[in-house]
Motif scaffolding. Structure first.
Motif, PDB file in Angstrom:
ATOM      1  N   PRO A 145      47.380  26.802  46.694  1.00  0.00           N
ATOM      2  CA  PRO A 145      46.547  27.960  46.369  1.00  0.00           C
ATOM      3  C   PRO A 145      47.053  28.814  45.203  1.00  0.00           C
ATOM      4  CG  PRO A 145      47.983  28.503  48.192  1.00  0.00           C
ATOM      5  CD  PRO A 145      48.295  27.073  47.826  1.00  0.00           C
ATOM      6  N   ILE A 146      48.090  28.352  44.500  1.00  0.00           N
ATOM      7  CA  ILE A 146      48.694  29.152  43.425  1.00  0.00           C
ATOM      8  C   ILE A 146      48.258  28.629  42.064  1.00  0.00           C
ATOM      9  CG2 ILE A 146      50.863  30.018  42.467  1.00  0.00           C
ATOM     10  CD1 ILE A 146      50.222  30.855  45.402  1.00  0.00           C
ATOM     11  N   PHE A 147      48.019  29.534  41.109  1.00  0.00           N
ATOM     12  CA  PHE A 147      47.688  29.119  39.747  1.00  0.00           C
ATOM     13  C   PHE A 147      48.501  29.932  38.743  1.00  0.00           C
ATOM     14  CE2 PHE A 147      44.819  32.637  40.602  1.00  0.00           C
ATOM     15  CZ  PHE A 147      44.745  33.323  39.404  1.00  0.00           C
ATOM     16  N   HIS A 148      48.557  29.425  37.512  1.00  0.00           N
ATOM     17  CA  HIS A 148      49.276  30.074  36.419  1.00  0.00           C
ATOM     18  C   HIS A 148      48.328  30.213  35.232  1.00  0.00           C
ATOM     19  CE1 HIS A 148      53.242  29.097  38.360  1.00  0.00           C
ATOM     20  NE2 HIS A 148      52.497  28.135  38.856  1.00  0.00           N
ATOM     21  N   TYR A 149      48.307  31.390  34.628  1.00  0.00           N
ATOM     22  CA  TYR A 149      47.558  31.575  33.388  1.00  0.00           C
ATOM     23  C   TYR A 149      48.211  32.687  32.594  1.00  0.00           C
ATOM     24  CZ  TYR A 149      44.026  32.085  29.875  1.00  0.00           C
ATOM     25  OH  TYR A 149      43.393  32.126  28.658  1.00  0.00           O
ATOM     26  N   ASP A 150      48.931  32.318  31.532  1.00  0.00           N
ATOM     27  CA  ASP A 150      49.604  33.316  30.694  1.00  0.00           C
ATOM     28  C   ASP A 150      49.325  33.082  29.214  1.00  0.00           C
ATOM     29  OD1 ASP A 150      51.033  31.007  30.311  1.00  0.00           O
ATOM     30  OD2 ASP A 150      52.940  31.785  31.059  1.00  0.00           O
ATOM     31  N   ALA A 151      48.213  32.386  28.908  1.00  0.00           N
ATOM     32  CA  ALA A 151      47.884  32.091  27.511  1.00  0.00           C
ATOM     33  C   ALA A 151      47.460  33.347  26.750  1.00  0.00           C
ATOM     34  CB  ALA A 151      46.777  31.031  27.454  1.00  0.00           C
ATOM     35  N   ASP A 152      46.766  34.265  27.435  1.00  0.00           N
ATOM     36  CA  ASP A 152      46.290  35.498  26.805  1.00  0.00           C
ATOM     37  C   ASP A 152      45.837  36.450  27.911  1.00  0.00           C
ATOM     38  OD1 ASP A 152      43.680  34.575  27.604  1.00  0.00           O
ATOM     39  OD2 ASP A 152      43.604  33.370  25.784  1.00  0.00           O
ATOM     40  N   ASP A 153      45.105  37.502  27.522  1.00  0.00           N
ATOM     41  CA  ASP A 153      44.690  38.498  28.520  1.00  0.00           C
ATOM     42  C   ASP A 153      43.206  38.368  28.885  1.00  0.00           C
ATOM     43  OD1 ASP A 153      43.527  39.352  26.180  1.00  0.00           O
ATOM     44  OD2 ASP A 153      44.047  41.465  26.432  1.00  0.00           O
ATOM     45  N   ARG A 154      42.645  37.170  28.742  1.00  0.00           N
ATOM     46  CA  ARG A 154      41.212  37.022  28.964  1.00  0.00           C
ATOM     47  C   ARG A 154      40.783  37.328  30.401  1.00  0.00           C
ATOM     48  NH1 ARG A 154      39.362  31.454  26.138  1.00  0.00           N
ATOM     49  NH2 ARG A 154      41.595  30.998  26.267  1.00  0.00           N
ATOM     50  N   ILE A 155      41.603  37.002  31.371  1.00  0.00           N
ATOM     51  CA  ILE A 155      41.208  37.285  32.759  1.00  0.00           C
ATOM     52  C   ILE A 155      41.009  38.789  32.948  1.00  0.00           C
ATOM     53  CG2 ILE A 155      41.989  37.238  35.171  1.00  0.00           C
ATOM     54  CD1 ILE A 155      43.202  34.532  34.661  1.00  0.00           C
ATOM     55  N   TYR A 156      41.939  39.572  32.398  1.00  0.00           N
ATOM     56  CA  TYR A 156      41.811  41.032  32.493  1.00  0.00           C
ATOM     57  C   TYR A 156      40.593  41.519  31.709  1.00  0.00           C
ATOM     58  CZ  TYR A 156      42.833  45.995  31.940  1.00  0.00           C
ATOM     59  OH  TYR A 156      42.741  47.362  31.929  1.00  0.00           O
ATOM     60  N   ARG A 157      40.332  40.902  30.562  1.00  0.00           N
ATOM     61  CA  ARG A 157      39.173  41.305  29.753  1.00  0.00           C
ATOM     62  C   ARG A 157      37.867  41.000  30.488  1.00  0.00           C
ATOM     63  NH1 ARG A 157      41.434  38.612  25.140  1.00  0.00           N
ATOM     64  NH2 ARG A 157      39.480  37.459  24.883  1.00  0.00           N
ATOM     65  N   TYR A 158      37.821  39.882  31.206  1.00  0.00           N
ATOM     66  CA  TYR A 158      36.619  39.563  31.983  1.00  0.00           C
ATOM     67  C   TYR A 158      36.394  40.619  33.068  1.00  0.00           C
ATOM     68  CZ  TYR A 158      36.641  34.959  29.743  1.00  0.00           C
ATOM     69  OH  TYR A 158      36.611  33.932  28.830  1.00  0.00           O
ATOM     70  N   LEU A 159      37.498  41.089  33.660  1.00  0.00           N
ATOM     71  CA  LEU A 159      37.379  42.157  34.657  1.00  0.00           C
ATOM     72  C   LEU A 159      36.768  43.404  34.024  1.00  0.00           C
ATOM     73  CD1 LEU A 159      38.202  43.260  37.557  1.00  0.00           C
ATOM     74  CD2 LEU A 159      40.178  44.210  36.383  1.00  0.00           C
ATOM     75  N   GLN A 160      37.246  43.757  32.831  1.00  0.00           N
ATOM     76  CA  GLN A 160      36.714  44.928  32.141  1.00  0.00           C
ATOM     77  C   GLN A 160      35.224  44.764  31.824  1.00  0.00           C
ATOM     78  OE1 GLN A 160      39.682  44.948  28.902  1.00  0.00           O
ATOM     79  NE2 GLN A 160      40.277  47.002  29.598  1.00  0.00           N
ATOM     80  N   LEU A 161      34.840  43.548  31.393  1.00  0.00           N
ATOM     81  CA  LEU A 161      33.433  43.291  31.082  1.00  0.00           C
ATOM     82  C   LEU A 161      32.565  43.357  32.336  1.00  0.00           C
ATOM     83  CD1 LEU A 161      33.834  40.403  28.487  1.00  0.00           C
ATOM     84  CD2 LEU A 161      32.978  42.710  28.033  1.00  0.00           C
ATOM     85  N   MET A 162      33.122  42.920  33.459  1.00  0.00           N
ATOM     86  CA  MET A 162      32.386  43.042  34.727  1.00  0.00           C
ATOM     87  C   MET A 162      32.150  44.508  35.050  1.00  0.00           C
ATOM     88  SD  MET A 162      34.244  40.149  37.090  1.00  0.00           S
ATOM     89  CE  MET A 162      34.124  38.396  36.687  1.00  0.00           C
ATOM     90  N   ASN A 163      33.174  45.307  34.849  1.00  0.00           N
ATOM     91  CA  ASN A 163      33.056  46.739  35.120  1.00  0.00           C
ATOM     92  C   ASN A 163      32.066  47.397  34.158  1.00  0.00           C
ATOM     93  OD1 ASN A 163      33.991  49.021  36.678  1.00  0.00           O
ATOM     94  ND2 ASN A 163      35.040  49.724  34.848  1.00  0.00           N
ATOM     95  N   ASP A 164      32.102  46.974  32.890  1.00  0.00           N
ATOM     96  CA  ASP A 164      31.201  47.542  31.885  1.00  0.00           C
ATOM     97  C   ASP A 164      29.750  47.103  32.087  1.00  0.00           C
ATOM     98  OD1 ASP A 164      33.385  48.731  30.750  1.00  0.00           O
ATOM     99  OD2 ASP A 164      33.621  47.253  29.147  1.00  0.00           O
ATOM    100  N   SER A 165      29.541  46.061  32.892  1.00  0.00           N
ATOM    101  CA  SER A 165      28.189  45.518  33.068  1.00  0.00           C
ATOM    102  C   SER A 165      27.272  46.468  33.834  1.00  0.00           C
ATOM    103  CB  SER A 165      28.249  44.166  33.784  1.00  0.00           C
ATOM    104  OG  SER A 165      28.633  44.327  35.147  1.00  0.00           O
ATOM    105  N   ARG A 166      27.817  47.578  34.308  1.00  0.00           N
ATOM    106  CA  ARG A 166      26.980  48.547  35.026  1.00  0.00           C
ATOM    107  C   ARG A 166      25.854  49.095  34.146  1.00  0.00           C
ATOM    108  NH1 ARG A 166      32.196  50.054  37.083  1.00  0.00           N
ATOM    109  NH2 ARG A 166      32.315  49.801  39.358  1.00  0.00           N
ATOM    110  N   GLU A 167      26.030  49.010  32.838  1.00  0.00           N
ATOM    111  CA  GLU A 167      24.996  49.500  31.923  1.00  0.00           C
ATOM    112  C   GLU A 167      23.773  48.588  31.907  1.00  0.00           C
ATOM    113  OE1 GLU A 167      26.098  47.846  27.568  1.00  0.00           O
ATOM    114  OE2 GLU A 167      27.654  49.107  28.462  1.00  0.00           O
ATOM    115  N   PHE A 168      23.927  47.372  32.473  1.00  0.00           N
ATOM    116  CA  PHE A 168      22.801  46.444  32.541  1.00  0.00           C
ATOM    117  C   PHE A 168      21.970  46.734  33.790  1.00  0.00           C
ATOM    118  CE2 PHE A 168      25.588  44.410  29.624  1.00  0.00           C
ATOM    119  CZ  PHE A 168      24.806  43.599  28.815  1.00  0.00           C
TER     120      PHE A 168
END
Length: 275
Positions: free
Chosen positions: A109-132
């Motif tokens: 059940p464990i994963f690794h992702y340290d290539a960039d900050d895209r996962i965090y950016r997707y979270l921000q975009l989800m939060n920003d989607s309230r304008e839709f």
């Protein structure tokens, strides 16, 4: 930050149920408990432990863990260096297969992702989607697909079992492509290009799974569709021929007779006689 979302009727194949982020206090924990959906945690900073099935995993920035539905889990922030994490709750008919492609199983059940900050950016975009408004649910689903695509792309190499699953997926994609495009002048090369596989490899894989070549499958599919159209008296044999991808009615008749054992005209007459 946390937002809960209603179950999606628009996207039953994959949809978010919640998402959020938390800066945990030292020693903060949750569980032992079970969840009713998939819950993916991704560590943004700090450390902590995740326990499932009697196994404890120590995790830090760039790592994450997946909680499966109806499985008892426990996780706790480190007392000295507590973690901050974001999480994504989701469900749907495609979720299990996508996670399997990413190498995320109950036994791993464990994963690794340290290539960039895209996962965090997707979270921000989800939060920003309230304008839709009416498009928000579709946008959230799209962002979830993007998130899971990262885990698939950067996940472990496919196991033999997963390769077998992918073979089934490719075969289904071929069948879907033929179903959607059989009236057109399509080639095996067109199908291979659409799926993104080498033509020879795709043909070999398809025949191994179905004991039938892609070309023969396409021919049989077209002829079976032609048979379904025979009951429509408004359609001539030439009309039916064009409708299933054969502009040459003579070629169509020749192929039809080879597959069905009789000419289209004779087949239609027999069908009418039975009715």
């Amino acid at each position: 930050m946390i937002e809960y979302l209603p179950r999606s009727k628009q996207h039953p194949e994959l949809h978010l149920t919640q998402f959020g982020m938390e800066d945990c206090t030292p020693g903060h924990f949750f569980g032992p408990a079970v969840r009713s959906h998939y819950l993916l945690h991704y560590v943004l900073s700090g450390e902590g432990v995740f326990e499932v099935g009697g196994i404890q995993y120590r995790l830090r920035k760039g790592q994450g863990f997946l909680i499966f539905p109806d499985i008892i889990t426990y996780y706790q922030a480190d007392p000295a260096n507590p973690w901050s994490y974001c999480w994504f709750g989701f469900d749907g008919t495609s979720a299990k297969l996508l996670l399997k492609q990413a190498g995320l199983l109950k036994t791993s059940p464990i994963f690794h992702y340290d290539a960039d900050d895209r996962i965090y950016r997707y979270l921000q975009l989800m939060n920003d989607s309230r304008e839709f408004g009416k498009a928000r649910e579709t946008r959230l689903t799209g962002l979830l697909y993007l998130l899971l695509s990262l885990l698939v792309e950067f996940g472990p190499a496919a196991s033999p079992e997963l390769k077998e699953t992918r073979a089934e997926i490719y075969v289904e994609k071929v069948k879907d492509f033929i179903e959607m495009n059989y009236p057109q002048k399509i080639t095996i090369e067109d199908i291979a290009q659409f799926i993104g596989l080498n033509r020879s490899y795709l043909c070999s894989l398809f025949k191994q799974r179905l004991q039938l070549s892609i070309q023969d499958y396409l021919i049989r599919y077209r002829i079976n569709k032609a048979c379904e159209m025979m009951g429509n008296a408004e359609l001539s044999i030439a009309d039916i021929s064009r409708s299933v991808g054969y502009n040459d009615a003579l070629l169509f008749s020749k192929i039809f007779k080879k597959v069905k054992g009789s000419s289209p005209k004779h087949y239609r007459a027999e069908a009418y006689a039975k009715n």
